[in-house]
Enzyme design. Structure first.
Site, short mmCIF file in Angstrom:
data_model
loop_
_atom_site.label_atom_id
_atom_site.label_comp_id
_atom_site.label_asym_id
_atom_site.label_seq_id
_atom_site.Cartn_x
_atom_site.Cartn_y
_atom_site.Cartn_z
N HIS A 1 0.86 -1.19 0.00
CA HIS A 1 0.00 0.00 0.00
C HIS A 1 0.90 1.23 0.00
O HIS A 1 2.09 1.16 0.33
CB HIS A 1 -0.96 -0.01 1.20
CG HIS A 1 -0.28 0.08 2.53
ND1 HIS A 1 0.53 -0.92 3.01
CD2 HIS A 1 -0.28 1.06 3.46
CE1 HIS A 1 0.99 -0.58 4.20
NE2 HIS A 1 0.53 0.62 4.50
N HIS B 1 6.05 -5.62 11.48
CA HIS B 1 5.45 -4.28 11.56
C HIS B 1 5.20 -3.93 13.03
O HIS B 1 4.10 -3.57 13.45
CB HIS B 1 4.14 -4.24 10.75
CG HIS B 1 3.75 -2.84 10.33
ND1 HIS B 1 2.92 -2.05 11.09
CD2 HIS B 1 4.09 -2.10 9.25
CE1 HIS B 1 2.75 -0.89 10.47
NE2 HIS B 1 3.45 -0.89 9.36
N HIS C 1 -7.17 -1.94 5.36
CA HIS C 1 -6.40 -0.85 5.94
C HIS C 1 -7.16 0.44 5.62
O HIS C 1 -8.21 0.39 5.00
CB HIS C 1 -4.99 -0.87 5.32
CG HIS C 1 -3.98 -0.12 6.14
ND1 HIS C 1 -3.90 -0.18 7.51
CD2 HIS C 1 -2.95 0.71 5.76
CE1 HIS C 1 -2.90 0.59 7.93
NE2 HIS C 1 -2.32 1.13 6.90
N ASP D 1 6.10 4.59 4.74
CA ASP D 1 6.97 3.60 5.39
C ASP D 1 7.10 2.32 4.56
O ASP D 1 8.03 1.55 4.77
CB ASP D 1 6.51 3.29 6.83
CG ASP D 1 5.05 2.88 6.93
OD1 ASP D 1 4.22 3.41 6.16
OD2 ASP D 1 4.72 2.02 7.78
N HIS D 2 6.21 2.15 3.59
CA HIS D 2 6.26 0.93 2.77
C HIS D 2 6.84 1.17 1.37
O HIS D 2 7.03 0.21 0.63
CB HIS D 2 4.86 0.30 2.67
CG HIS D 2 4.38 -0.24 3.97
ND1 HIS D 2 4.39 -1.58 4.27
CD2 HIS D 2 3.96 0.38 5.10
CE1 HIS D 2 3.96 -1.77 5.51
NE2 HIS D 2 3.69 -0.58 6.02
N ASP E 1 -0.11 -4.08 5.80
CA ASP E 1 -0.84 -3.52 6.95
C ASP E 1 -2.32 -3.87 6.82
O ASP E 1 -2.93 -3.59 5.79
CB ASP E 1 -0.71 -1.99 6.98
CG ASP E 1 0.69 -1.54 7.36
OD1 ASP E 1 1.59 -2.40 7.46
OD2 ASP E 1 0.88 -0.33 7.54
N HIS F 1 1.60 3.93 1.77
CA HIS F 1 2.05 4.73 2.91
C HIS F 1 3.58 4.77 2.85
O HIS F 1 4.22 3.74 2.55
CB HIS F 1 1.60 4.11 4.25
CG HIS F 1 0.21 4.52 4.65
ND1 HIS F 1 -0.61 3.72 5.41
CD2 HIS F 1 -0.49 5.67 4.42
CE1 HIS F 1 -1.76 4.34 5.62
NE2 HIS F 1 -1.71 5.52 5.02
#
Lengths: 302, 302
Positions: free
Chosen positions: B61, B264, B138, B65-66, B206, B63
């Protein structure tokens, strides 16, 4: 106090020992970053620096090794509840690039990011210090930055004692340039007040050798300069628009700086068997007070 | 051989011990990445993994951080002379986001980056294995991924020996489902050929608890799952659209997987005095073969 911490000292590609470019500068309560390569937020954490308090980030140029850490650092500041605006500075196109970077994906923005585009001739007045951008020569628009502490008027307390003066409102008046009458005598500012020259730190970002660095680095306390290659690769450095260790030292010498740091070190000096120490040795033959920067190297500017 | 290496096991904010999410999967000569948080290229270097040979990157996804490590990883591949195309997969909007990310700044692109947008119901046929995306829950569009090695027809050589057969073209015919005549006997495929079920690895990205993970994880060899919080924070996890260690274990149990990895991990389990080990302990009460993932943890899927 002015403290410098080298957070990343590699060139375009990181190595096991060197992260991508970023330099942390702490001046009193102010915290600045010069460049913000990928992984900068974790380097800040690893050195236990308070990254939430960084208020100004200066990007030298828009190559990914110098900016890719902005995205994660700003996102972390958001997640950690920052409310204060953050200032990002850089050369032309910076507004477009910051906006583009911060709108990739689904981005939670908790505070204002204010981007300012700079050019040579500008000056950012930050209260007790100025930031002065200057043109360097790279293959895309690129800036170096001068951190210039403002000169201060300070009272020479030994001289003040001769007049019977100690700290107080009269000293304040003298600092403002006004004469005072005390114990029947007129004391002029120049009798007691001295100018303390502010400290000066210069960071070039990526650049080939150019006289413009000398012009802006005159008598600097610290010069931090692109030293991607050793002196054996002057031609290669020039064609890639980078500098060599020997050019860095020549600039330091001609500028009469006090201290030189070599950074933006090519990964060839880790992985080909050539030691990066060679760069320092070469530089010291020309300019004695030269140091090869390494990640987490800390330096207090007296 | 299938090898997994956890390159980053933190949640949104990295810690000194955990980098941002990324998982490396090596299958024969293929190298895949699942998510690519900031600093992934250096984690790959630190583990001495051949990152130039990564051909497919799956983003769960969008975001930061990914995905924030994509920019630097791809730039490094360019600087190091990669010519082969790179495939990036992700949920809806991935094409737009990849293009946006790779055009920030002055970007030198030496090879083609091909982005594919996926949804549940798709299947990517990669020759010896398939990748099957599935919907997770999510707060933005998000996918989990199933890595599914294809089933293989293999000859049971003990059984073959009974018929006097060794390796050769007759075995090949049997594998194709055709009967063969040998030494006056008819040998049917089912007499010798056995189906070897392919291995299955599931990564959720996530997600909050959802039955859909169970549906897609049935009998997996490995399940790697969001375990941001401990079982004490079921409500909080749900409202943040993440899972807890106990939910992860319940899913593993209901899916009858062989091995569970919790990843995570919220930074609270490093910095508040609570140990992340608590998450593993909780999970093991429900599903015995659970392991808390840590950076550079390596696992061979037999």
């Amino acid at each position: 106090m002015i403290k410098l911490v080298f957070l990343g000292t590699s060139s375009g590609v990181p190595t096991r020992d060197r992260n991508l470019p970023s330099i942390f500068l702490m001046y009193n309560k102010e915290r600045l970053l010069f460049d913000c390569g990928e992984g900068t937020q974790r380097q800040l954490m690893n050195f236990r620096l308070k990254f939430m308090k960084i208020d100004r980030i200066f990007i030298s140029h828009w190559h990914a090794d110098h900016f890719a850490g902005l995205l994660g650092l700003i996102q972390t500041m958001c997640l950690e509840g920052r409310k204060d605006p953050l200032y990002v500075y850089g050369p032309e196109q910076s507004k477009k690039f910051v906006e583009q970077l911060l709108t990739v994906g689904y981005y939670f923005r908790a505070f204002e990011v204010i981007t300012k585009e700079l050019k040579e001739g500008d000056k950012i007045d930050c209260g007790e210090y100025d930031i002065i951008p200057f043109r360097v020569e790279h293959n895309i628009p690129a800036l170096g930055y001068v951190f210039r502490e403002k000169d201060k008027e300070t009272a020479n307390m030994k001289k003040a004692a001769k007049y019977g003066l100690s700290t107080g409102p009269l000293i304040g008046k003298l600092k403002q340039g006004l004469p005072v009458n005390y114990r029947g005598k007129t004391i002029r500012p120049q009798d007691i007040i001295e100018k303390k020259t502010g400290r000066k730190i210069v960071y070039t970002g990526d650049t080939r050798y150019t006289e413009n660095i000398i012009k802006f680095s005159k008598s600097a306390d610290v010069l931090i300069i692109d030293s991607t290659f050793s002196g054996d690769f002057v031609e290669k450095a020039g064609s890639f628009m980078h500098s060599t260790s020997t050019q860095a030292a020549q600039i330091a010498k001609k500028s009469s700086v006090k201290k030189l740091f070599l950074t933006h070190i090519s990964r060839r000096y880790q992985e080909s068997g050539m030691s990066a120490k060679k760069l320092e040795d070469e530089a010291r033959k020309i300019f004695k007070n030269a140091t090869l920067a390494s990640d987490f190297l800390e330096y207090d500017v007296k």
